[in-house]
Design a protein around this motif. Sequence first.
Motif, PDB file in Angstrom:
ATOM      1  N   ALA A 186       4.399  10.712   0.450  1.00 25.89           N
ATOM      2  CA  ALA A 186       5.065  11.748  -0.348  1.00 25.89           C
ATOM      3  C   ALA A 186       5.206  13.033   0.471  1.00 25.89           C
ATOM      4  CB  ALA A 186       4.285  12.006  -1.628  1.00 25.89           C
ATOM      5  N   LYS A 187       4.179  13.381   1.254  1.00 25.93           N
ATOM      6  CA  LYS A 187       4.227  14.585   2.084  1.00 25.93           C
ATOM      7  C   LYS A 187       5.323  14.467   3.139  1.00 25.93           C
ATOM      8  CE  LYS A 187      -0.690  15.789   1.648  1.00 25.93           C
ATOM      9  NZ  LYS A 187      -1.979  15.947   2.377  1.00 25.93           N
ATOM     10  N   GLU A 188       5.380  13.318   3.813  1.00 23.11           N
ATOM     11  CA  GLU A 188       6.361  13.150   4.886  1.00 23.11           C
ATOM     12  C   GLU A 188       7.789  13.104   4.347  1.00 23.11           C
ATOM     13  OE1 GLU A 188       5.253   9.777   7.232  1.00 23.11           O
ATOM     14  OE2 GLU A 188       3.835  10.956   8.419  1.00 23.11           O
ATOM     15  N   PRO A 223       0.837  -1.212   0.000  1.00 22.22           N
ATOM     16  CA  PRO A 223       0.000   0.000   0.000  1.00 22.22           C
ATOM     17  C   PRO A 223       0.869   1.258   0.000  1.00 22.22           C
ATOM     18  CG  PRO A 223      -0.718  -1.570   1.685  1.00 22.22           C
ATOM     19  CD  PRO A 223       0.597  -2.065   1.173  1.00 22.22           C
ATOM     20  N   VAL A 224       0.524   2.207  -0.850  1.00 17.14           N
ATOM     21  CA  VAL A 224       1.255   3.474  -0.952  1.00 17.14           C
ATOM     22  C   VAL A 224       0.228   4.603  -0.861  1.00 17.14           C
ATOM     23  CG1 VAL A 224       2.877   4.826  -2.313  1.00 17.14           C
ATOM     24  CG2 VAL A 224       2.922   2.346  -2.480  1.00 17.14           C
ATOM     25  N   GLU A 226      11.618   3.953   1.822  1.00 21.94           N
ATOM     26  CA  GLU A 226      12.252   4.686   2.918  1.00 21.94           C
ATOM     27  C   GLU A 226      11.258   5.196   3.948  1.00 21.94           C
ATOM     28  OE1 GLU A 226      14.416   7.772   0.996  1.00 21.94           O
ATOM     29  OE2 GLU A 226      15.823   6.422   0.023  1.00 21.94           O
ATOM     30  N   GLN A 227       9.989   4.811   3.802  1.00 20.91           N
ATOM     31  CA  GLN A 227       8.960   5.363   4.678  1.00 20.91           C
ATOM     32  C   GLN A 227       9.211   5.057   6.152  1.00 20.91           C
ATOM     33  OE1 GLN A 227       6.814   7.528   4.034  1.00 20.91           O
ATOM     34  NE2 GLN A 227       5.618   7.531   5.919  1.00 20.91           N
ATOM     35  N   CYS A 280       1.983   3.245 -14.528  1.00 24.86           N
ATOM     36  CA  CYS A 280       0.654   2.645 -14.384  1.00 24.86           C
ATOM     37  C   CYS A 280      -0.392   3.676 -13.975  1.00 24.86           C
ATOM     38  CB  CYS A 280       0.694   1.523 -13.347  1.00 24.86           C
ATOM     39  SG  CYS A 280       1.196   2.075 -11.694  1.00 24.86           S
ATOM     40  N   GLY A 281       0.061   4.889 -13.599  1.00 24.79           N
ATOM     41  CA  GLY A 281      -0.876   5.922 -13.171  1.00 24.79           C
ATOM     42  C   GLY A 281      -1.123   5.931 -11.673  1.00 24.79           C
ATOM     43  N   ARG A 282      -0.563   4.963 -10.961  1.00 23.26           N
ATOM     44  CA  ARG A 282      -0.694   4.916  -9.504  1.00 23.26           C
ATOM     45  C   ARG A 282       0.569   5.473  -8.849  1.00 23.26           C
ATOM     46  NH1 ARG A 282      -5.039   4.022 -11.271  1.00 23.26           N
ATOM     47  NH2 ARG A 282      -6.456   2.289 -10.760  1.00 23.26           N
ATOM     48  N   LEU A 283       0.480   5.768  -7.552  1.00 24.45           N
ATOM     49  CA  LEU A 283       1.645   6.265  -6.829  1.00 24.45           C
ATOM     50  C   LEU A 283       2.796   5.270  -6.939  1.00 24.45           C
ATOM     51  CD1 LEU A 283      -0.061   7.645  -3.603  1.00 24.45           C
ATOM     52  CD2 LEU A 283       0.925   8.982  -5.469  1.00 24.45           C
ATOM     53  N   MET A 284       4.019   5.780  -7.057  1.00 28.91           N
ATOM     54  CA  MET A 284       5.176   4.925  -7.275  1.00 28.91           C
ATOM     55  C   MET A 284       5.427   4.006  -6.072  1.00 28.91           C
ATOM     56  SD  MET A 284       7.934   7.334  -9.250  1.00 28.91           S
ATOM     57  CE  MET A 284       8.069   8.519  -7.914  1.00 28.91           C
TER      58      MET A 284
END
Length: 296
Positions: free
Chosen positions: A182-184, A176-177, A208-209, A198-202
């Motif tokens: 991206a904000k953090e 899950p992404v 690294e989250q 694919c048009g979805r978040l990478m």
Amino acid sequence: MIEIIGVRFRNMGKTYYFDPGDHTYTVGDLVIVETSRGVECGEVAIANRGAAESEIIKPLKKVLRPAAPEDIKRHKENTEKEKRAAAVCLEKIAERRLEMKLVDVEYSFDNSKILFYFTADGRVDFRELVKDLATTFHTRIELRQIGVRDEAKMLGGLGICGRPFCCAQFLPDFQPVSIKMAKEQGLSLNPAKISGSCGRLMCCLKYEQDVYEKLWRTTPRSGAVVSTPDGRGLVTEVLLLQGKVKVRLDKAPDSPPGEYAVADLKVISRSRAAEERSKANKPDSGAENPEMEAEE
């Protein structure tokens, strides 16, 4: 420890563990194994090695045998058959005017089934298409609708980083992404920059989250009121990966912010507004009690 080898099918990323028995295999060898879909021919992606029992999903199936010349010949023939089956399926889809996109075709090793993967915006009634294909190939036909991420995994390609898609190269499963990641990580929220082909978040936003979440737990956010070795101030910028923040000191509001290590700071409040609210709600402990004065 249990001796295993890793086998991959159709070069689609996910590797499955099998018991090699008494054989020693090298990466690139073809082997015949039994899967949930029947007997299949796969390529060794991980040579013989030991694995902890916690890594293994039991029961661990054994490799039936190394691929013989006739097995390799059949494997190549199936690849050619898949190309012809794809051409026929595309023709039938056009004839039926179905709103679907054929992505891939997969023959089972023993030719007992042909699996067609497709994408579509919604539900598709493909019952007549299945009949057409069964009449043409005289075998069991299965159509499976997949998502755009699975499509990218099957077709492969190059990402904006210039490297092959992670999903097609090594990712076993999709994680899950979210846009919060991206904000953090301080990335641009422009969809074109944080979305894959694919048009979805990478998928790489996930890599690294865990590190960012750990750092944010100990790092004051921008706007926080902190105590520094030089006095109180307001955090104006966070250099998260460097473990530093920039602070504008209260005693020098017109001076450029100074740079301080997070370890040298003490957070007083998350923001100026929160500090003011805290002061307003806190009773004044220094005030004298008028009743006590009267008694005295």
